[in-house]
Design a protein around this motif. Sequence first.
Motif, PDB file in Angstrom:
ATOM      1  N   LEU A  81      -5.236  -3.947  -1.418  1.00  0.00           N
ATOM      2  CA  LEU A  81      -4.671  -2.753  -2.030  1.00  0.00           C
ATOM      3  C   LEU A  81      -5.197  -1.475  -1.386  1.00  0.00           C
ATOM      4  O   LEU A  81      -4.474  -0.478  -1.284  1.00  0.00           O
ATOM      5  N   SER A  82      -6.446  -1.489  -0.959  1.00  0.00           N
ATOM      6  CA  SER A  82      -7.068  -0.265  -0.445  1.00  0.00           C
ATOM      7  C   SER A  82      -6.388   0.274   0.817  1.00  0.00           C
ATOM      8  O   SER A  82      -6.114   1.483   0.881  1.00  0.00           O
ATOM      9  N   LEU A  85      -3.131   2.053  -0.138  1.00  0.00           N
ATOM     10  CA  LEU A  85      -3.353   3.364  -0.752  1.00  0.00           C
ATOM     11  C   LEU A  85      -3.775   4.381   0.308  1.00  0.00           C
ATOM     12  O   LEU A  85      -3.329   5.537   0.288  1.00  0.00           O
ATOM     13  N   ILE A 120     -11.254   5.905  -2.336  1.00  0.00           N
ATOM     14  CA  ILE A 120     -10.699   4.570  -2.085  1.00  0.00           C
ATOM     15  C   ILE A 120     -11.642   3.744  -1.220  1.00  0.00           C
ATOM     16  O   ILE A 120     -11.791   2.528  -1.423  1.00  0.00           O
ATOM     17  N   ALA A 123     -14.256   2.330  -3.376  1.00  0.00           N
ATOM     18  CA  ALA A 123     -13.691   1.200  -4.121  1.00  0.00           C
ATOM     19  C   ALA A 123     -13.606  -0.039  -3.233  1.00  0.00           C
ATOM     20  O   ALA A 123     -13.852  -1.163  -3.695  1.00  0.00           O
ATOM     21  N   VAL A 154     -11.516  -1.783  -9.002  1.00  0.00           N
ATOM     22  CA  VAL A 154     -10.127  -1.700  -9.448  1.00  0.00           C
ATOM     23  C   VAL A 154      -9.897  -0.417 -10.239  1.00  0.00           C
ATOM     24  O   VAL A 154      -8.833   0.211 -10.136  1.00  0.00           O
ATOM     25  N   PHE A 157      -9.341   2.158  -7.770  1.00  0.00           N
ATOM     26  CA  PHE A 157      -8.004   1.988  -7.185  1.00  0.00           C
ATOM     27  C   PHE A 157      -6.933   2.586  -8.103  1.00  0.00           C
ATOM     28  O   PHE A 157      -6.001   3.251  -7.649  1.00  0.00           O
ATOM     29  N   TYR A 161      -4.479   5.677  -7.337  1.00  0.00           N
ATOM     30  CA  TYR A 161      -3.022   5.591  -7.429  1.00  0.00           C
ATOM     31  C   TYR A 161      -2.460   6.699  -8.310  1.00  0.00           C
ATOM     32  O   TYR A 161      -1.445   7.319  -7.969  1.00  0.00           O
ATOM     33  N   VAL A 200      -0.757  -2.602  -8.298  1.00  0.00           N
ATOM     34  CA  VAL A 200      -1.914  -2.087  -9.027  1.00  0.00           C
ATOM     35  C   VAL A 200      -2.036  -2.754 -10.396  1.00  0.00           C
ATOM     36  O   VAL A 200      -3.143  -3.093 -10.845  1.00  0.00           O
TER      37      VAL A 200
END
Length: 304
Positions: A81-82, A85, A120, A123, A154, A157, A161, A200
Motif C-alpha cells: 500500500l505504501s 500512496l 508514509i 508507516a 495501518v 496509511f 489516504y 485501505v
Amino acid sequence: MTPLTFRNGISIALLVLYAPLLLLGAFLSKRHGFGRSSGWIFLVIFCTLRILSGALNLAIINSPTSTSLHTAYLITNSVGLSPLLLASLGLLNRAIESIERRAHSVTITPRLIRLIQLLIMIALILAIVGSINLTDAKTDGDVHDARTLVQAAVGLFIAGYVILCLATVRVLFSISSAEAGERRLIPALAAALPFLLIRVVYAGVGAFGNDAKFNAVTGSDAIFLVMVVLMELAVVIIFEGVGITLKAIPKEDRGKVGDYMEMPLTGGLVGKFVGGRRHESRRHGSRRGESRRGQPVAETRYGA
C-alpha cells in the motif's frame, strides 16, 4: 508434484501482469524523473514488490517449512500500500508544481506533500518491523507487540489516504491554472482514489479486526483477489496510463517556480522567474498600458 492452489494461480497472474508494467514504470521514471517527488519510481518499486510476492508464493510450494520465505512473502504483501500512496502523492505534487510554475499559489505546497510522504515512509518502516516481529513471535506478548506496530502502520496509511483525498479536492479547485497538458493529473488521481479506498479498507480490517478472512497471507483468496490484487492493478494502470500521455519536463526545470515552457535562458532561478514576468508583460503590454520601451506604466501581475 504438489497441485497448485488458487493463491498460486493469483501469483502466476501477478508475474505475467506486472512484468510489462514494471518495464513501463521504468520507462516513465526515466522519462519523467527518478526523484522521490515525481512519484514514478514508486510504481517501479510497487511492481517489483508484486513480482517478488508472486515468486515467493510459488517458491513456498517446494519449501513449505521455510520461515524466511514466509516472512518475505508476508512483508511484500504488507507494504504494497505504501508505494501506491507515495506514487499518488508524487502525481499530486507534479500537478501542484505545474500550477506554481504559472505563478499561482496553492494551499497544498510541495513541501507539505514531502511531509506526507515522510509520514508514509514511517508507516512503511513500522509495517516491515511489525511483520518481521509477527513471524518471529513466540509468546502472546510478542504477538501483541507486533500487531501493535502493524496497527500503527495501518493507522498512518489511513491518515495518509485521508490527507491525500483532502489535498486532491483542494487542488482540484485550482487545476484550471495548471498547464494544459498537466490538467489530466488530478482527474486521474481522483479516478484512482476509490480503488485505493478499497485497498485501505482491506488493510484496516486486517489490522484492527478479528476476521481471519482479511489476512493477506492466510485469509480468503477471493477477498484478496478482489480487494487487493484487482484494486492495486487498477491504480497502476490508471497512473501509468496518464504517465504515457504527459510530456517530459526538462530536467533543469523540474521543481522550479515559473512557466518552464516560456521562461528565457537567463542565469539563476530568480533571473528565470523575472524573465518569465517580463515575457508575460511584453505579451500583454498593450492591454495593461505598457510603453514600447517595455517600461510598465501600470501594475502587472504574472500569470493573471
